[in-house]
Design a protein around this motif. Structure first.
Motif, PDB file in Angstrom:
ATOM      1  N   GLY A   1      29.485  -7.469  42.637  1.00  0.00           N
ATOM      2  CA  GLY A   1      28.884  -7.150  41.342  1.00  0.00           C
ATOM      3  C   GLY A   1      29.985  -6.727  40.403  1.00  0.00           C
TER       4      GLY A   1
ATOM      5  N   GLN B   1      30.662  -3.771  39.290  1.00  0.00           N
ATOM      6  CA  GLN B   1      31.357  -2.575  39.766  1.00  0.00           C
ATOM      7  C   GLN B   1      32.598  -2.987  40.562  1.00  0.00           C
ATOM      8  OE1 GLN B   1      30.756   1.398  40.315  1.00  0.00           O
ATOM      9  NE2 GLN B   1      32.839   0.598  40.287  1.00  0.00           N
TER      10      GLN B   1
ATOM     11  N   ASN C   1      35.213  -4.767  38.404  1.00  0.00           N
ATOM     12  CA  ASN C   1      36.047  -3.799  37.684  1.00  0.00           C
ATOM     13  C   ASN C   1      37.091  -3.193  38.628  1.00  0.00           C
ATOM     14  OD1 ASN C   1      35.050  -3.887  35.020  1.00  0.00           O
ATOM     15  ND2 ASN C   1      33.311  -2.569  35.529  1.00  0.00           N
TER      16      ASN C   1
ATOM     17  N   THR D   1      30.680   2.532  35.775  1.00  0.00           N
ATOM     18  CA  THR D   1      31.375   1.892  36.899  1.00  0.00           C
ATOM     19  C   THR D   1      32.890   1.843  36.667  1.00  0.00           C
ATOM     20  OG1 THR D   1      30.971  -0.290  35.916  1.00  0.00           O
ATOM     21  CG2 THR D   1      29.416   0.450  37.590  1.00  0.00           C
TER      22      THR D   1
ATOM     23  N   GLN E   1      35.371  -3.303  26.203  1.00  0.00           N
ATOM     24  CA  GLN E   1      34.037  -3.676  26.653  1.00  0.00           C
ATOM     25  C   GLN E   1      33.494  -4.859  25.839  1.00  0.00           C
ATOM     26  OE1 GLN E   1      30.859  -0.857  28.436  1.00  0.00           O
ATOM     27  NE2 GLN E   1      30.735  -0.590  26.247  1.00  0.00           N
TER      28      GLN E   1
ATOM     29  N   GLY F   1      29.948  -6.071  25.326  1.00  0.00           N
ATOM     30  CA  GLY F   1      28.538  -5.820  25.584  1.00  0.00           C
ATOM     31  C   GLY F   1      28.268  -4.383  26.002  1.00  0.00           C
TER      32      GLY F   1
ATOM     33  N   ILE G   1      25.881  -1.349  26.718  1.00  0.00           N
ATOM     34  CA  ILE G   1      24.566  -1.546  27.336  1.00  0.00           C
ATOM     35  C   ILE G   1      23.360  -1.217  26.444  1.00  0.00           C
ATOM     36  CG2 ILE G   1      25.350  -1.374  29.723  1.00  0.00           C
ATOM     37  CD1 ILE G   1      24.213   1.507  29.711  1.00  0.00           C
TER      38      ILE G   1
ATOM     39  N   ASP H   1      35.568  -5.146  30.458  1.00  0.00           N
ATOM     40  CA  ASP H   1      34.336  -5.082  31.237  1.00  0.00           C
ATOM     41  C   ASP H   1      33.283  -5.857  30.442  1.00  0.00           C
ATOM     42  OD1 ASP H   1      31.988  -4.485  32.527  1.00  0.00           O
ATOM     43  OD2 ASP H   1      32.087  -2.308  32.201  1.00  0.00           O
TER      44      ASP H   1
ATOM     45  N   ALA I   1      30.241  -7.271  31.826  1.00  0.00           N
ATOM     46  CA  ALA I   1      29.238  -7.518  32.878  1.00  0.00           C
ATOM     47  C   ALA I   1      28.204  -8.557  32.447  1.00  0.00           C
ATOM     48  CB  ALA I   1      28.564  -6.209  33.269  1.00  0.00           C
ATOM     49  N   PHE I   2      27.695  -8.390  31.230  1.00  0.00           N
ATOM     50  CA  PHE I   2      26.797  -9.428  30.714  1.00  0.00           C
ATOM     51  C   PHE I   2      27.376 -10.048  29.437  1.00  0.00           C
ATOM     52  CE2 PHE I   2      25.478  -5.337  29.137  1.00  0.00           C
ATOM     53  CZ  PHE I   2      25.267  -5.539  27.788  1.00  0.00           C
TER      54      PHE I   2
ATOM     55  N   ASP J   1      29.348 -10.337  35.713  1.00  0.00           N
ATOM     56  CA  ASP J   1      28.342 -10.460  36.762  1.00  0.00           C
ATOM     57  C   ASP J   1      27.768 -11.861  36.817  1.00  0.00           C
ATOM     58  OD1 ASP J   1      27.658  -8.258  38.423  1.00  0.00           O
ATOM     59  OD2 ASP J   1      27.002  -7.138  36.665  1.00  0.00           O
TER      60      ASP J   1
ATOM     61  N   HIS K   1      24.834 -11.917  38.826  1.00  0.00           N
ATOM     62  CA  HIS K   1      23.426 -11.540  39.029  1.00  0.00           C
ATOM     63  C   HIS K   1      22.758 -10.965  37.777  1.00  0.00           C
ATOM     64  CE1 HIS K   1      25.302  -7.747  41.088  1.00  0.00           C
ATOM     65  NE2 HIS K   1      25.180  -7.512  39.798  1.00  0.00           N
ATOM     66  N   LYS K   2      23.506 -10.739  36.722  1.00  0.00           N
ATOM     67  CA  LYS K   2      22.840 -10.321  35.488  1.00  0.00           C
ATOM     68  C   LYS K   2      22.427 -11.558  34.694  1.00  0.00           C
ATOM     69  CE  LYS K   2      24.426  -5.591  35.071  1.00  0.00           C
ATOM     70  NZ  LYS K   2      25.413  -4.666  34.519  1.00  0.00           N
TER      71      LYS K   2
HETATM   72  C1  LIG Z   1      25.847  -3.534  34.927  1.00  0.00           C
HETATM   73  C2  LIG Z   1      27.171  -3.218  34.363  1.00  0.00           C
HETATM   74  C3  LIG Z   1      28.255  -2.924  35.205  1.00  0.00           C
HETATM   75  C4  LIG Z   1      28.102  -2.811  36.697  1.00  0.00           C
HETATM   76  O1  LIG Z   1      27.692  -4.024  37.255  1.00  0.00           O
HETATM   77  P1  LIG Z   1      27.005  -4.115  38.690  1.00  0.00           P
HETATM   78  O2  LIG Z   1      26.725  -5.546  38.814  1.00  0.00           O
HETATM   79  O3  LIG Z   1      25.777  -3.267  38.613  1.00  0.00           O
HETATM   80  O4  LIG Z   1      27.973  -3.614  39.689  1.00  0.00           O
HETATM   81  C5  LIG Z   1      29.481  -2.698  34.625  1.00  0.00           C
HETATM   82  N1  LIG Z   1      29.628  -2.749  33.291  1.00  0.00           N
HETATM   83  C6  LIG Z   1      28.627  -3.023  32.446  1.00  0.00           C
HETATM   84  C7  LIG Z   1      28.860  -3.061  30.968  1.00  0.00           C
HETATM   85  C8  LIG Z   1      27.345  -3.271  32.955  1.00  0.00           C
HETATM   86  O5  LIG Z   1      26.329  -3.562  32.137  1.00  0.00           O
END
Ligand SMILES: *Cc1c(COP(=O)(O)O)cnc(C)c1O
Length: 487
Positions: free
Chosen positions: A153, A155, A158, A199, A247, A249, A251, A276, A278-279, A305, A307-308
């Motif tokens: 994932g 986390q 990163n 994370t 970053q 995105g 959250i 970072d 993630a999405f 990610d 999975h997101k």
């Molecule tokens: C969800 C998220 C993470 C962590 O991702 P996981 O897949 O839950 O390990 C890290 N950074 C951002 C910005 C996120 O939205």
């Protein structure tokens, strides 16, 4: 007649000796039933913690039971405690639902049961990660020469990137961390924003960095770093080896840091820049949103990610690193070798794990199913629906829009009509409205706190959400506000 009899006999002998048939058939029929019921079932879990504990109150079994009965019992007990994030009306955290090909590929990944740590263990599993890794770089507009790793994932993505960053900076400072460890090591500074994801802090902690080396700069109204604050920090100290953590995105708002200003500034001071995303990194898949990532391709590492927003099953995250040799050196356990044999890729040389799931198949499957145009459409659709929910709900009484979606995330706050300026009462009202929406079973949201105010995150991350879901969701928000106002 004789032939038919023999075939039946043949089948019953062969089939009945295969212990997998019945549990797999059971899993298939229960799984498809679950997926077919998504639109008619409540989106949130139906039972409380106490109720689930009593449902799951089995003692350690002494005797076993047939596999298909285990599956039946497991399904029956699990379902009431599942949130239906596969549904089109699930908007909590950043969680979507998997695509059909990805679920099917995931089932096959389990059936094949490969250990993808080494090429020799499972040649196809290594090859598929090579292909999927290269496709991901193209979709995310990352440099083709970047190395990559499939991890569990964001986390761990990163963590993977920051581990390489740490070792690289020590290397540049003439410190061999692999031999000397941290004792007596030069200091590393970490510049980040106060809206970084938690994370990041956790990855840094796992890497041995204490909070005192982190310079956490205040962010703007959307959660972005101020370029001037970063510049001032470099002016204050321009010698300490530095990581800058950006970053793509945020959250709550989906905000993107100003990559094209900050990255050259950081590089002028020999800093390592990590993003970072993630999405948010998936915005690169759409020409409509790719400008948000202008300059991001010049970073040193990127985490995202699967999975997101790509909607593959858990666990799936990706790390990308612009310095393949440093990446390899960080994780290889053939110390001293900086190159593989030039042919097959052993995944354990690029990830923190040894034995691991073959994570490439699900990613490969989704990209094949959608194509780059399908992924572009997925990204744009989610953004459009997030805006429609935020704007639609924003027209309802007692709703305050705290942030319009920049991409697929927005935030709403519900204001208690009789509370005046008492923000704590609006906080409470917001929580009650969210609880009422979730209790209705029509949609599912999570509360959060943004810049000191309780709010409801509207996060549209799943491929199934459509116009009808948007309409049902706005109606459910309206009803919940009426309910709570009447109390
Ligand atoms: C969800 C998220 C993470 C962590 O991702 P996981 O897949 O839950 O390990 C890290 N950074 C951002 C910005 C996120 O939205």
């Amino acid at each position: 007649m004789n032939l038919e009899f023999n075939l039946n006999l043949f089948e019953s002998v062969i089939m009945s000796t295969n212990p997998f048939d019945k549990p797999l058939e059971k899993a298939f029929s229960l799984g498809t039933e679950f997926l077919n019921d998504l639109d008619t079932q409540p989106v949130g879990a139906r039972l409380s913690y106490e109720e689930l504990k009593s449902l799951w109150s089995w003692d350690l079994p002494e005797k076993g039971m047939p596999a298909e009965e285990v599956i039946e019992e497991l399904n029956e007990s699990a379902i009431p405690g599942l949130n239906l994030n596969q549904s089109g009306r699930f908007f909590a955290w950043v969680i979507g639902g998997s695509h059909p090909s990805a679920i099917a590929a995931d089932w096959l990944t389990s059936v094949w049961d490969q250990n993808a740590g080494l090429y020799a263990c499972t040649p196809s599993s290594g090859i598929v990660e090579e292909i999927a890794g290269s496709w991901l770089k193209q979709l995310l507009k990352l440099p083709p020469q970047a190395s990559f790793a499939f991890v569990t994932g964001c986390q761990m993505a990163n963590f993977t990137c920051l581990n390489v960053a740490r070792n690289y900076l020590f290397d540049q400072a003439g410190w061999d961390v692999e031999v000397e460890g941290f004792y007596g090591a030069p200091r590393i500074r970490i510049i980040c924003g106060d809206h970084k994801h938690n994370t990041i802090t956790r990855a840094l902690r796992m890497l041995g960095f204490g909070r005192n080396v982190m310079v956490e700069l205040p962010s703007d109204k959307d959660g972005k770093l101020h370029v001037d604050e970063v510049r001032k920090e470099f002016e204050r100290d321009h010698v300490t080896p530095t990581m800058v953590i950006l970053q793509a995105g945020e959250i709550h708002t989906g905000a993107f840091d100003d990559f094209k200003s900050i990255i050259p500034l950081a590089h002028a001071h020999n800093a390592w820049v990590h993003i970072d995303g993630a999405f948010g990194l998936w915005a690169a898949a759409s020409p409509k949103y790719t400008h948000l990532l202008e300059g991001a391709e010049d970073a040193d590492s990127w985490a995202t990610d699967g999975h997101k927003w790509l909607n593959v099953p858990y666990d799936s995250g990706y790390a990308f690193i612009a310095h393949p040799a440093a990446h390899f050196k960080t994780f290889t356990s053939q110390a001293g070798y900086l190159k593989e044999d030039g042919k097959a890729r052993d995944e354990y040389n690029w990830t923190p794990e040894l034995s691991r799931r073959a994570r490439g198949y699900t990613t490969f499957a989704v990209i094949k199913e959608l194509g780059s145009t399908g992924i572009e459409d997925l990204v744009e659709r989610c953004c459009r629906h997030a805006t429609a929910i935020v704007e639609g709900a924003g027209q309802l009484p007692h709703v305050e829009i705290l942030a319009y979606p920049i991409i697929n995330q927005g935030i709403l706050r519900f204001r208690n009509p009789s509370a005046g300026e008492d923000e704590s009462k609006h906080d409470q009202f917001t929580e009650h409205v969210i609880a009422a929406i979730n209790a209705s079973g029509e949609a599912f949201f999570q509360p959060s706190t943004f810049k000191g105010k309780r709010c409801m995150r509207v996060s549209v991350s799943g491929w199934r959400t459509n116009e009808d879901d948007v309409r049902r969701t706005i109606a459910a928000i309206g009803e919940a506000i009426c309910d709570v106002s009447r109390r």
